[in-house]
Structures are given as C-alpha cells and as structure tokens.
Design a protein around this motif. Structure first.
Motif: not given
Length: 395
Positions: A346-352, A287-290, A326-336
């Motif tokens: 966590f910052l998801v897709d650069g905005e959420m 996991i990296y900062p944006e 679990f949260f990161v693994n679930s989003l990992w398929k289609d999201h950053t």
C-alpha cells in the motif's frame, strides 16, 4: 414542546458513553451549523446526547435533542419547530437523522438565516454529500465524520486504561517507545482478535447477538442509507445486496465488473455506481493506484472493516485479508491509501510504502528496503517493522 423536553431530559440522564470519542474535541463548537456524518451503528445519537450532557444541565432548556423519526415532524417543518424553540430561549438544537425530511437542507438553511442566535448540530448518513449535493449549505455547514471504535478505544473500554492516540509519524518514528509504554499495562494482542471480530461498532456492548445485530444494521445501510437517500427504486434492492455479497465472498481483489454485471443482471456502469454507493455507505473500501479514482475500476475492493467480514461470510475469512482490512480502515480517517506498485503493498499519502505481514512467516525476509512492515502476531517491532495493532491507535 414539553413532551420533547421530557424526552430530552430522560435520554440525556440515561446516556453514559463508555468511551469519550476523540471527535468531541476536534469539532469547533462555535460554528452555528455542524453536521455529524457516520455509518449506521457507530453511535451518532449517543454522541449528540453526550455533547448535551457535557455542556448543559438536564433542566437547561437552551439545549434540545429531537429525532426526525418522530411522526410529529410529518405535520410540522423544522423551521417552525426551531422558531418556537428559539423564541422560548433555545440556543442549541440537536437534530438526529435529519435526512428523514426530504427538504432538510433547505429547511436548515432557512433556520440559519432566520434565527442568528441558534446553533444546529445534526446527524446524517455517511452516504450524504452535504456540500456537493446541497449547495444551499455551502459556506455555512462544517462537516465531520464519526467513525466506529478504533482499537485504542476498544482497548480502553475493555481494560479501563486511558491510552491516547498517536499520529502516523509518531508511530513510525517512536513505535518501540510506544510499545514500552503500553505493554506493561496491557497485552494488546489478547484483545486484538476480539476487536477484529466485534469491536468496531459500539453496539457490541448490548446484550444481543452481535453478528445478528450487525447483519440487521448492514441491511439497513443498504435499504435506507443507499435506497432512500440516493432515491433508488425498491426493485433494485436485491441487485445491490447480491453485488455486496459477491464482493464479500471474492475477498480483497480487483472486481471483475463484467462477471459481476452478469451475476447481478445489470450493466457494467450500473455495477460501478452500486460499488460507489456501497463505499459511500462504509460497507466497502475501494483501493486505487495513485492518481486514479472513481469512475475507473478499483484495483482492489475490501470490506470497510473486519467486523463485516465475519458477519457476512464467516466460513471464508482469510487472515491476511482481515489484517489488511484492519490496516486500511485504521488509516482511512486521516490518510490516503493507494495500491502500491509491488504485490500486496500500500502507498500511504503518496510517499510511504507499507506491507501487512505475518511476523511468523516474515522472520527470514530482509527488511532493509524502504517498505514499512505492519506485522501481526507480534506485540513489538524494531526499525521499519511495526506491530500492526499499533495502527489502531491512530484515532
């Protein structure tokens, strides 16, 4: 060739996928060269055989499954075999574990050029970089990733339900309505801990000790998927394994690369390369900062999925780390997923912005800010508070 057809028929007849993978409908099967990547144990072989079962009768010789583990291919090339199959009327060749051939990419390219009516679907390790490391496949191969079971797939298997996946935006906007549709049929929280412990890899259905089986699989990921494919000398195996163990024991924190280098007795640069290999093998997530990425040091290293945590170091499994994994693994398929600016966000897709929280401990926290809270220990949510289990319905 007849022996391969007999093996194909037997395997297809005895294949009965308990859960139909959503990837089956995401692939454009009209492409002539299709690569299915995935970590060891996620069901790539079953996926190929299920495709054959759905699209061809068992006596239809236009389709054939072969495994590169067969010693026959030590004395014959894929090109020659594919040519004979093609001349006999074959049109779809399913090649399992293609990386067992050192020159596999150039052979597949020749097949593509020589046999224009032949479709090849092959499986490989998640460590493989099909296009970056194999330029001869650029422009002709379509690559897909097969993942382990989602919580939704696990739930369907355990309950006989047929819940469909949702997009992240659907979950954010409609999680209360989704909960009202799911809860009358099943109580997800009753199955959630089982999934976290042993639900990601399909082989949990086998009549064997799951943790022991997973430990063997993890060792194979390092010994074969990393050492063989990355062509690392065997003498470095113990260093990579020790590093993986140290990362697992430390939990979801920023790695101390200097300390790890001393522990493993190697350089900082080598430690970072090993961490990258472990991430490619789907043993860990970085996991990296944006805006940051490898080769910089990650702000957090997590196990790739929660099952690994219980297998490698079960006496020190932190609940918060498990839920965040679990949260990161679930989003990992289609999201950053990046590290957020606030602690444990966590910052998801650069905005959420998301934060994983315990519903019992978060009752008095004001939730009027712009951070979505993924809550465990609850089955329902409201507003920007979303039950954590629902993120397991993303695929």
């Amino acid at each position: 060739m007849e022996e391969f057809f007999r093996t194909h028929t037997y395997l297809v007849e005895h294949t009965n996928a308990a859960v139909r993978r959503t990837l089956m409908d995401e692939i454009d099967w009209n492409d002539r060269m299709i690569g299915i990547k995935g970590t060891r144990g996620v069901g790539k072989t079953t996926f190929l055989l299920q495709y054959a079962k759905e699209n061809f009768s068992t006596d239809d010789r236009r389709c054939l499954y072969v495994n590169m583990n067969n010693f026959y291919f030590q004395g014959r090339s894929i090109v020659d075999f594919a040519g004979e199959f093609y001349r006999r009327g074959g049109r779809v060749l399913l090649v399992d574990q293609v990386f067992k051939r050192s020159d596999w990419s150039s052979e597949l390219r020749r097949c593509y050029d020589l046999y224009p009516g032949l479709k090849i679907v092959f499986t490989g390790s998640s460590v493989m970089r099909l296009k970056e490391e194999n330029p001869e496949l650029n422009g002709i191969v379509k690559s897909y990733n097969l993942r382990g079971f989602s919580f939704r797939e696990f739930l369907n298997l355990k309950t006989g339900q047929s819940f469909e996946p949702y997009t992240l935006q659907e979950i954010i906007s409609n999680h209360e309505r989704i909960a009202r549709q799911v809860l009358p049929k099943v109580s997800p929280i009753k199955y959630f801990q089982d999934y976290l412990h042993h639900g990601f890899y399909p082989f949990f259905q086998e009549q064997r000790n799951y943790s022991e089986n997973l430990l063997k699989t993890m060792n194979m990921m390092i010994e074969v998927d990393i050492l063989l494919i990355k062509q690392i000398e065997l003498k470095y195996l113990t260093k990579i394994k020790k590093l993986f163990y140290q990362l697992a024991v430390e939990g979801s924190i920023a790695p101390n690369v200097s300390l790890l280098a001393n522990e493993v007795e190697t350089s900082r640069a080598t430690v970072m390369n090993y961490i990258k290999y472990l991430a490619d093998a789907r043993l860990i997530n970085m996991i990296y900062p944006e805006g940051q990425a490898f080769p910089k040091k990650p702000s957090k290293v997590m196990m790739h999925n929660s099952n690994l945590m219980y297998a490698i170091y079960p006496i020190k499994v932190d609940t918060q780390d498990v839920m965040e994994t679990f949260f990161v693994n679930s989003l990992w398929k289609d999201h950053t997923v990046n590290q957020g600016l606030r602690e444990r966000t966590f910052l998801v897709d650069g905005e959420m912005k998301f934060k994983v929280v315990d519903a019992f401990a978060d009752r008095k926290v004001k939730t009027t800010d712009d951070v979505f809270r993924a809550k465990y220990n609850t089955e329902v949510g409201f507003g920007n508070q979303i039950p954590l289990w629902m993120f397991g319905f993303l695929y």
